[in-house]
Design an enzyme around this catalytic site. Sequence first.
Site, mmCIF file in Angstrom:
data_model
loop_
_atom_site.group_PDB
_atom_site.id
_atom_site.type_symbol
_atom_site.label_atom_id
_atom_site.label_comp_id
_atom_site.label_asym_id
_atom_site.label_seq_id
_atom_site.Cartn_x
_atom_site.Cartn_y
_atom_site.Cartn_z
ATOM 1 N N ARG A 9 0.859 -1.180 0.000
ATOM 2 C CA ARG A 9 0.000 0.000 0.000
ATOM 3 C C ARG A 9 0.897 1.232 0.000
ATOM 4 O O ARG A 9 1.916 1.280 0.707
ATOM 5 C CB ARG A 9 -0.917 0.041 1.216
ATOM 6 C CG ARG A 9 -1.884 1.225 1.157
ATOM 7 C CD ARG A 9 -2.735 1.349 2.402
ATOM 8 N NE ARG A 9 -3.567 2.550 2.324
ATOM 9 C CZ ARG A 9 -4.263 3.052 3.333
ATOM 10 N NH1 ARG A 9 -4.224 2.464 4.528
ATOM 11 N NH2 ARG A 9 -4.978 4.153 3.171
ATOM 12 N N HIS A 10 0.533 2.235 -0.785
ATOM 13 C CA HIS A 10 1.331 3.459 -0.877
ATOM 14 C C HIS A 10 1.547 4.100 0.503
ATOM 15 O O HIS A 10 0.809 3.838 1.459
ATOM 16 C CB HIS A 10 0.655 4.466 -1.805
ATOM 17 C CG HIS A 10 -0.676 4.940 -1.286
ATOM 18 N ND1 HIS A 10 -0.806 5.896 -0.304
ATOM 19 C CD2 HIS A 10 -1.937 4.584 -1.620
ATOM 20 C CE1 HIS A 10 -2.079 6.110 -0.047
ATOM 21 N NE2 HIS A 10 -2.790 5.319 -0.837
ATOM 22 N N GLY A 11 2.539 4.972 0.599
ATOM 23 C CA GLY A 11 2.805 5.699 1.839
ATOM 24 C C GLY A 11 1.699 6.697 2.168
ATOM 25 O O GLY A 11 0.903 7.081 1.311
ATOM 26 N N GLU A 12 1.689 7.110 3.409
ATOM 27 C CA GLU A 12 0.661 8.042 3.874
ATOM 28 C C GLU A 12 0.712 9.364 3.109
ATOM 29 O O GLU A 12 1.781 9.931 2.871
ATOM 30 C CB GLU A 12 0.861 8.334 5.359
ATOM 31 C CG GLU A 12 -0.175 9.274 5.953
ATOM 32 C CD GLU A 12 0.214 9.805 7.311
ATOM 33 O OE1 GLU A 12 -0.428 9.430 8.310
ATOM 34 O OE2 GLU A 12 1.192 10.607 7.384
ATOM 35 N N ASN A 16 -4.811 11.078 3.719
ATOM 36 C CA ASN A 16 -4.866 10.008 4.721
ATOM 37 C C ASN A 16 -4.738 10.575 6.126
ATOM 38 O O ASN A 16 -5.496 10.211 7.038
ATOM 39 C CB ASN A 16 -3.726 9.008 4.510
ATOM 40 C CG ASN A 16 -3.812 8.218 3.223
ATOM 41 O OD1 ASN A 16 -2.786 7.872 2.644
ATOM 42 N ND2 ASN A 16 -5.012 7.918 2.761
ATOM 43 N N GLY A 23 -9.626 8.895 -3.406
ATOM 44 C CA GLY A 23 -9.781 8.021 -4.553
ATOM 45 C C GLY A 23 -8.795 8.383 -5.646
ATOM 46 O O GLY A 23 -7.631 8.027 -5.594
ATOM 47 N N ARG A 59 0.774 9.043 -5.714
ATOM 48 C CA ARG A 59 1.218 8.484 -4.437
ATOM 49 C C ARG A 59 1.708 7.047 -4.583
ATOM 50 O O ARG A 59 2.633 6.631 -3.873
ATOM 51 C CB ARG A 59 0.093 8.567 -3.410
ATOM 52 C CG ARG A 59 -1.217 7.852 -3.775
ATOM 53 C CD ARG A 59 -2.311 8.237 -2.800
ATOM 54 N NE ARG A 59 -3.585 7.551 -2.986
ATOM 55 C CZ ARG A 59 -4.537 7.932 -3.815
ATOM 56 N NH1 ARG A 59 -4.356 8.993 -4.597
ATOM 57 N NH2 ARG A 59 -5.688 7.263 -3.886
ATOM 58 N N GLU A 87 -7.091 3.440 -7.377
ATOM 59 C CA GLU A 87 -8.047 3.306 -6.294
ATOM 60 C C GLU A 87 -9.468 3.422 -6.839
ATOM 61 O O GLU A 87 -9.698 3.941 -7.941
ATOM 62 C CB GLU A 87 -7.787 4.404 -5.257
ATOM 63 C CG GLU A 87 -8.719 4.431 -4.045
ATOM 64 C CD GLU A 87 -8.680 3.172 -3.216
ATOM 65 O OE1 GLU A 87 -9.165 2.143 -3.710
ATOM 66 O OE2 GLU A 87 -8.188 3.227 -2.063
#
Length: 222
Positions: A9-12, A16, A23, A59, A87
């Site tokens: 999963r991508h970084g924050e 977030n 999205g 991201r 997403e």
Amino acid sequence: MSINLYIVRHGETYINKYNRIQGWTNAPLTEKGIQDGQAAGEHLQHIIFDRAYSSDLARAVSTAQMVLEQNNHTDVSLLQALPELREQFFGYFDGISNTIAAQAIAQKRGLPTTTTFAQLTRQLGPFEIINAIHEADPTGDAETAAIFWQRLMSGFKQIATESSENANVLLVSHGRLLSTLGQHFAQLDGDHAEPDNGAVSLWQLTDEQLTLCVFNDLETIW
């Protein structure tokens, strides 16, 4: 044919951090988000990746680049960004706080307006929550479950087609997308199906079937 699919999963991002729905909106990684990507790269530095993919959203691309830059065997030039692995598109709700969006969706479904997004996901299931978001979107732009799933599976089909037997494949993608995969293919509880930013999950991809081996790992040096 079976493929070893390492999904990160991508970084924050700042969206977030502010607990908002994200999205297709691009938001930069936070300082923690950069650390998330670097940590994922350290954890995967010894894997020899035959292929590398990410969503085409910034991201995910940035995180994938950080992962590959720290890899001892795989060059970042291998990275391929696929729009099919974006997403879920939330339409009108993109960028809105999770709480406000949940209230609107719950009201549309005749549920208490105190219902949280996590509760909606658990009650409605991985696909019906997508349709509920679409129904509550006053613009009608949010994806339906059928549209979302069709494009997502087309992305996995491309990965399968381009990869050889037992290939090690990197994929950097998104929280709600990965939650849907976890609930559908591994029957993960909706409250706990979304991995942490920067976490690694290992799946076996066979044609359009996914089998979960490791979920939401933040510790292992692979």
